[in-house]
Write an enzyme that holds these catalytic residues in place. Structure first.
Site, mmCIF file in Angstrom:
data_model
loop_
_atom_site.group_PDB
_atom_site.id
_atom_site.type_symbol
_atom_site.label_atom_id
_atom_site.label_comp_id
_atom_site.label_asym_id
_atom_site.label_seq_id
_atom_site.Cartn_x
_atom_site.Cartn_y
_atom_site.Cartn_z
ATOM 1 N N THR A 267 -54.084 24.251 26.578
ATOM 2 C CA THR A 267 -55.063 25.186 26.005
ATOM 3 C C THR A 267 -54.521 26.594 26.198
ATOM 4 O O THR A 267 -55.091 27.407 26.911
ATOM 5 C CB THR A 267 -56.437 24.972 26.674
ATOM 6 O OG1 THR A 267 -56.766 23.586 26.567
ATOM 7 C CG2 THR A 267 -57.532 25.776 26.000
ATOM 8 N N HIS A 268 -53.351 26.828 25.608
ATOM 9 C CA HIS A 268 -52.677 28.113 25.779
ATOM 10 C C HIS A 268 -52.378 28.696 24.404
ATOM 11 O O HIS A 268 -51.225 28.908 24.061
ATOM 12 C CB HIS A 268 -51.370 27.948 26.580
ATOM 13 C CG HIS A 268 -51.564 27.328 27.931
ATOM 14 N ND1 HIS A 268 -50.512 26.884 28.699
ATOM 15 C CD2 HIS A 268 -52.675 27.094 28.666
ATOM 16 C CE1 HIS A 268 -50.981 26.379 29.846
ATOM 17 N NE2 HIS A 268 -52.290 26.495 29.840
ATOM 18 N N ASN A 269 -53.414 28.929 23.628
ATOM 19 C CA ASN A 269 -53.227 29.529 22.313
ATOM 20 C C ASN A 269 -53.148 31.039 22.495
ATOM 21 O O ASN A 269 -53.971 31.612 23.206
ATOM 22 C CB ASN A 269 -54.408 29.192 21.404
ATOM 23 C CG ASN A 269 -54.756 27.718 21.448
ATOM 24 O OD1 ASN A 269 -55.245 27.235 22.459
ATOM 25 N ND2 ASN A 269 -54.509 27.006 20.388
#
Lengths: 415, 586
Positions: free
Chosen positions: B512-514
Site C-alpha cells: 500500500t505504497h502508492n
C-alpha cells in the site's frame, strides 16, 4: 488546552490566598472569592454528581445510584426557579451543613452534607459565590426512584440523629499544620469517607471504621488506612501524591469510580493540597488486618488453583507478566498490590469481567484500558483466576467463589 | 446542503498526516477541524485484545480498509487499454476511519536516503544525463535530507521507533545501517528482540559480504512515553500488526501516539463519516473557501475554512484535486500539466525459504527482522547494472498469520490432503524473504479521471494507468539475485524465488505504497505543490502525504510521510500564519 487551564487556575488560586477573606455576603465582583470557590468545587468534585454526561455544567439530573434506589442530583446553577438562585446564603449554609433544603425538606445523604458540615463558613460561601457566577440553567426536576420507606423524606431526620455529626472541622493539636490541612480536605470538601468508609445497613458512615474500605456500585473503594498490604501502609506520601495527581503510581491506578475522581478533581488540585492529603492519610493507623503478605507461594498457588493458573497464562500474561510483574508505567503489576489484596475482591472481579480504564490526566493522557473478559470466561474461571492472582507470587488473600462472580456479572450486565 | 460555521483549519482525512498537522497547528491556538470519511477508532474499544487478533475479520474481510463499493479506482496498463473499475481491493489497501492506513501498517519505519531527495541531479552528476531513459520523469524533491532530518527525528520520537543507528552525526555506528543519512540522535528505543530467522539471515548476509542491521520498527521494544506525554506499552510479538489495529499500545499509530492528547484539546474537533467530495474555490480560482462533504445519511454539507489541508491517502489527495478542478491535469501526450503526473508504486519480489530449524514464525512483529541495504538508492555503483534505483532486502518476521501467510512449496497442491501435509511440514519451518524496490516515474504512468465509471457520490473514479518498466524490472531482478545468494547461504532444505511479474497486476496484494500525482518541487511547471507542500495555484491549500513524492524510493513511505507532515506544519506555523500567501514565489 488543559495545560493552559491548569496554569490559569493556579494563578487564580494563588491569588485567592494572598487576598484577605471576602466579606460574609458573596458578591459577584469578588474575584478572589469566586476563584477560591471554583477551586473548592473541583476539590469537592461537585461535577461528578451535578453534571450529566453531555449536560449543562452543574444543572443536575444525574442519576446517583444508592443501595436504596436512584436519587437524581439537583440543579445547582443560579436558576431562580429550578436551581438555587433564589436561595439565601443562610439557606445554602443550612443545606450544606444540615442537609435541609430551602423549602425545609430533608435532602437525602447521597448529597454528602455529613462531610460538607466540616467545611468552614468562608469556604462554603466561596462555593456559593462561584456557583452564582454560573450560567443559570432551567431544568426539569425528576422524582427520585426510592423504595418505601426511604421515599419518605422526613425519615432522614432520624437518620441524621444517628449519623450526622454536624460542626465545622476542628484542627487536631496532635497533627502538624499540613496534616490538619489534609484532614480538613479529606473529611470536609473532599468527602473521601463518602465512598471509602464502611456503611451501616441504613447507609450511615461507620465512623469508628473510618477509611476501612467500602463496597459500592459493584466496586470496592479501597482501604485508605495504614494496612501494609491492603491499605496505604506501603505507600510513601510521594506515592499517594503521584496517584492523585497522575492517576497511577507503581502500586495502583485509578480505575472504576476513582477514575472520574482523579480526572475531574484530584489531578486538578494544588500540589500542596495533595501533599497535605498524603501527609494526613499517612497518620491513619492500620485498621483490622484483612490481607496478608504471605510467603512466596508461587508453586503452591499454581497447584492450589490450577485452573486459575491456566486462565492467567492464557489471558493475562501479555500485559501483567508471568510473575505478575506488569510493565513499568504502562500495565500495573499484580504482585503485592493493594487492589489485588483488598479484603474485598469486588473491584478485581468487576475489572476482570467488564474491563477497567485508567484515568486520563495531563501527566498520563493515554487512558489505557484493560478489556473485559465476561464474554469468554465463565463465573468459575473468573473466580479461579481471581483466587490465583490473590494467592500467587507473594500474595495471600481470601478466596472467592463462582456465586460472587455471578452476582457481579448480573449486577453489571448492560442488558 | 447544511452550511457550517467556518474553522481556521480544515483537514481532509484524519490519518497519519492529519493527526500530526492537527497536533502541531492546535498548539498555535487555531481552531482545527478534521473531516474523516470513516468511523472513530480507539485502542481500548475497536482494537481490544483479543478481538483484534482476528485474521478473518481484518485481513480477509478487510474491516479497516477502504470499501470499494463506495469508492475505488479504475485501472489499465496503458492508454491503449480500456480501464475497468476495481470491485475488490487488490494490490493495495488504503485505510478508512480515524488513523487511516497508519492503523493497519506494519510499522516499518524508514527514512529515505540523502540520495533519494536529489535523485535526478545526483544521477546526472554520476552517470550523465544519458543514463536516464527518455520516458523516465524522475526529479529532485525540492527539499533535502538535511532539511528534513529534524522532522524525521521528531517523528521517530513521536512513534518510539526501535532500532540501531548506523550513522550518528556522520559517525558510522557498529550494528546499524552504514548507508543511512546522518541522524542527530539515536533511535528512541533499542531494537526489537531478535528471532531465530533474523539471526540466521544476519549470519548468511554477513557471509555473502553484506551489512545487515535490525529493521527500524514502529513497534516498541520497551515501554515508552513520547514527546506529547502519550504512553506506549512494549510489543508482545503477537504477530498481528499488518491489517490489524494494535490493542497493546505498542505499534505507532495516531491512536497510540497523538490522539490521547489531541482529542482532549478544546480547539480540535473531528467529524467522522464525513466524506469530502469537493474543494470549492472563490471566483478568482486562487483561494479555497470551503469543502463539501457527504455524511452517513447521504446529506451534503459545506464546511468553510481559512486554511484547507488535503491530507487523505495519496490517491485520494490527487482525486480530490482533479474533481475540484485545482491545478492543471496532467496530459501524457504533451507531457504538460501536473495533477496526476509521476504516479509511482513499489517493485517487490520474494524468495521462499524452507529451513531445517523450527522458526516459530507466529511470534513476530510488523517490523521485526534484519535488513540488507547495500543495494538501495545510491549505495552501490549503478554504472555496470544499467538501471536507476534499488531497494532493501529483508527477513521480516511479521507473524505468519495462518490464513494468508502460510508459506508452502510452490509446487505443493493448492488444496486437499496434499496441501494439508505441506502446510503441516512447512508452517513452522517456512518463511518468505523480501526485496522492497523503488519505483521510478514515467511519462506514461499517471492518474486521471475515468470517463466512464463513477463512485457512490457521483464523482468520476480515479483512473490509474501504470505498468512496470524495463529499468525497474532490471532493478528488481538484481535485488532478487542478491536475496537468493543470502537464501542459499542460510543452507535451507529448499528455496524458491518469486521474481517480480513482467507486467504489473493490480490483483494480488503487493504494497500500500502508492505515491505521486500531486508532487512537490521547485518548478510549478513540473509540480503541484512547492517544497512546503503548498499548492502553487491556491496558496491557502496544502496537499500533504505520499502524493507529494516525485518518485518512490526503495523504502516503506510512512517515515517520510510523517517527516513531510511535520515539515509542512512547521512552515505553516512559523511562516504561513505570519503572512498568509505563497511561501515560494513561482
Amino acid at each position: 488546552m488543559r495545560g493552559r487551564y491548569i496554569v490559569a487556575l493556579a494563578v487564580l488560586t494563588a491569588g485567592a490566598f494572598i487576598c484577605p477573606a471576602a466579606g460574609s455576603r458573596p458578591r459577584l465582583d469578588s474575584w478572589a472569592q469566586n476563584a477560591r470557590g471554583r477551586y473548592l468545587v473541583i476539590v469537592g468534585d461537585c461535577a461528578a454528581c451535578h453534571t450529566t454526561e453531555w449536560g449543562e455544567p452543574f444543572a443536575g439530573d444525574k442519576p446517583v445510584p444508592t443501595p436504596f434506589g436512584t436519587v437524581y442530583s439537583a440543579n445547582i446553577t443560579p436558576d431562580e426557579e429550578t436551581g438555587i438562585g433564589a436561595w439565601t446564603d443562610a439557606e445554602f449554609l443550612r443545606a450544606m451543613r444540615h442537609g435541609i433544603s430551602a423549602d425545609g425538606s430533608r435532602l437525602y445523604p447521597a448529597f454528602p452534607y455529613p462531610w460538607f458540615t466540616r467545611v468552614t463558613r468562608e469556604d462554603l460561601l466561596a462555593i456559593r459565590a462561584y456557583l452564582d457566577t454560573l450560567e443559570p440553567v432551567h431544568s426539569v426536576e425528576r422524582e427520585n426512584e426510592l423504595a418505601w420507606p426511604m421515599s419518605w423524606r422526613f425519615l432522614v431526620s432520624g437518620w441524621n440523629l444517628l449519623y450526622l455529626d454536624s460542626g465545622a472541622f476542628e484542627p487536631d493539636p496532635e497533627l502538624t499544620a499540613e496534616q490538619n490541612r489534609g484532614a480538613y480536605l479529606v473529611q470536609g470538601p473532599g468527602h473521601c469517607g463518602a465512598c471509602h468508609t464502611p456503611k451501616s445497613w441504613m447507609g450511615g458512615p461507620q465512623r469508628d471504621q473510618a477509611y476501612a474500605g467500602n463496597a459500592l456500585q459493584n466496586w470496592f473503594a479501597a482501604k485508605l488506612d495504614g494496612d501494609e498490604t491492603s491499605g496505604l501502609g506501603a505507600w510513601s506520601e510521594q506515592d499517594i501524591v503521584e496517584y492523585l495527581r497522575t492517576g497511577s503510581n507503581g502500586f495502583a491506578f485509578a480505575g472504576g469510580l476513582m477514575q472520574e475522581v482523579v480526572e475531574k478533581s484530584t489531578s486538578r488540585m494544588r500540589q500542596s493540597d495533595l501533599e497535605a492529603i498524603a501527609a494526613y492519610l499517612k497518620t491513619l493507623p492500620p485498621g483490622e488486618d484483612t490481607g496478608g503478605d504471605g510467603d512466596d507461594t508461587a508453586v503452591a498457588a499454581a497447584e492450589q488453583f490450577p485452573e486459575g493458573h491456566r486462565v492467567y497464562v492464557d489471558n493475562c500474561i501479555g500485559c501483567h507478566g508471568y510473575e505478575g510483574e506488569g510493565l513499568p508505567d504502562v500495565f500495573p503489576p499484580l504482585d503485592g498490590r493493594a487492589t489485588v489484596l483488598s479484603p474485598n475482591a469486588t473491584s478485581l472481579i468487576h475489572a476482570v469481567l467488564r474491563g477497567i480504564s485508567e484515568a486520563s490526566t495531563e501527566a498520563r493522557p493515554t487512558r489505557i484500558r484493560m478489556p473485559g473478559f465476561a464474554w469468554k470466561l465463565s463465573d468459575e474461571q473468573v473466580a479461579a483466576v481471581v483466587n490465583y492472582v490473590r494467592n500467587a507470587w507473594g500474595n495471600h488473600a481470601s478466596t472467592v467463589d463462582a456465586s460472587a462472580v455471578a452476582e457481579i456479572r448480573e449486577a453489571t450486565s448492560a442488558g | 446542503m447544511v452550511k457550517h460555521r467556518s474553522a481556521d483549519v480544515v483537514l481532509v482525512g484524519f490519518g497519519q498526516s492529519a493527526s500530526l498537522l492537527a497536533q502541531e497547528l492546535t498548539e498555535t491556538g487555531l481552531e482545527v477541524l478534521a473531516l474523516e470519511r470513516g468511523g472513530p477508532r480507539r485502542t481500548s474499544e475497536e482494537f481490544a485484545i483479543p478481538w483484534v487478533q482476528d485474521e478473518l475479520r481484518f485481513a480477509i474481510r478487510n474491516e479497516l480498509f477502504e470499501q470499494p463499493h463506495r469508492t475505488t479506482v479504475s485501472f489499465r496498463h496503458n492508454a491503449r487499454q480500456r480501464s475497468l473499475p476495481m470491485r475488490h481491493l487488490g494490490s493495495f489497501n488504503p485505510g478508512t476511519g480515524v488513523g487511516g492506513a497508519a492503523v493497519h501498517w506494519n510499522g516499518q519505519h524508514w527514512r529515505f536516503l540523502p540520495h533519494d531527495f536529489e535523485l535526478r541531479s545526483r544521477t546526472v552528476e554520476q552517470y550523465g544525463a544519458g543514463f536516464i531513459p527518455d520516458d523516465m520523469t524522475i526529479q529532485d524533491w525540492g527539499v533535502t535530507y538535511a532539511e528534513l532530518e529534524p522532522w524525521y527525528d521528531k517523528f521517530d520520537y513521536i512513534c518510539g521507533v526501535s532500532g540501531q543507528a548506523g550513522n550518528l552525526r556522520g559517525e558510522i555506528q557498529a550494528g546499524g545501517n552504514p548507508f543511512e543519512g546522518p541522524r542527530s540522535r539515536p533511535y528512541p528505543l533499542p531494537p526489537l528482540k531478535r528471532d531465530l530467522l533474523s539471526t540466521m539471515f544476519d549470519r548468511a548476509a554477513i557471509e555473502v559480504g553484506d551489512h545487515p542491521f535490525p529493521g527500524p520498527a514502529s513497534n516498541t521494544s520497551k515501554p515508552y512515553k513520547n514527546a506529547y506525554g502519550v504512553q506506549m506499552g512494549a510489543c508482545t510479538y503477537c504477530g498481528f500488526c499488518e491489517w490489524h489495529g494494535c490493542g497493546n499500545y505498542s505499534k505507532a499509530s495516531p491512536q497510540t501516539t497523538i490522539l490521547p492528547v489531541l482529542l482532549e484539546k478544546p480547539n480540535f474537533a473531528c467529524r467522522t463519516h464525513a466524506a469530502v467530495t469537493r474543494i470549492n474555490l472563490d471566483s478568482t480560482g486562487t483561494r479555497a473557501v470551503s469543502v463539501n462533504y457527504v455524511d452517513m445519511q447521504g446529506e451534503e454539507h459545506e464546511q468553510p475554512g481559512d486554511l484547507i489541508i488535503v491530507s487523505a491517502y495519496a490517491t485520494h489527495n490527487v482525486h480530490l484535486l482533479l474533481v475540484s478542478g485545482i491545478g492543471r491535469p496532467y496530459d501524457p501526450r504533451s507531457g504538460k500539466g501536473v495533477v496526476g503526473r509521476n504516479y509511482a508504486y513499489q517493485t517487490v519480489s520474494s524468495v521462499d525459504v524452507f529451513t531445517h530449524e523450527n522458526l516459530n514464525p507466529f511470534m513476530g512483529a510488523g517490523a521485526l527482522g534484519q535488513i540488507v541495504d547495500d543495494y538501495n538508492s545510491g549505495n552501490f555503483d549503478h554504472g555496470r547494472h544499467g538501471f536507476i534505483g534499488g531497494g532493501y532486502i529483508a527477513s521480516w518476521t511479521t507473524g505468519q498469520r495462518p490464513i494468508g501467510q502460510m508459506v508452502i512449496p510452490h509446487d505443493a497442491p493448492g488444496w486437499g490432503s496434499g496441501w494439508k501435509r505441506a502446510a503441516k511440514e512447512n508452517y513452522l519451518r517456512g518463511t518468505s524473504l523480501a526485496t522492497h524496490g523503488s519505483s521510478m516515474a514515467y511519462r506514461d504512468a499517471y492518474l486521471d479521471l475515468d470517463p466512464a465509471y463513477r463512485d457512490v457520490y457521483g464523482n468520476p473514479l480515479l483512473r490509474v494507468t501504470f505498468d512496470f518498466h524495463e529499468n525497474d524490472l532490471k532493478m528488481s531482478d538484481f535485488l532478487t539475485r542478491q536475496l537468493t545468494a543470502i537464501a542459499r547461504a542460510m543452507k535451507p532444505r529448499a528455496y524458491h524465488a518469486n521474481p517480480v511479474a513482467r507486467h504489473y497486476s493490480i490483483v494480488p496484494y503487493q504494497t500500500t505504497h502508492n505515491t505521486g500525482g500531486a508532487i512537490m518541487g521547485n518548478d510549478p511547471e513540473t509540480s503541484v505543490v512547492n517544497r512546503y507542500l503548498q499548492c502553487w495555484d491556491v496558496p491557502n491549500l496544502f496537499v500533504v502525504g505520499a502524493s507529494a513524492f516525485p518518485q518512490n524510493a526503495g523504502y516503506n513511505p510512512n517515515g517520510t510521510v510523517g517527516a513531510l507532515s511535520l515539515w509542512a506544519a512547521d512552515a505553516i506555523r512559523s511562516r504561513y500564519l505570519k503572512s498568509p500567501g505563497p511561501l515560494v514565489q513561482a
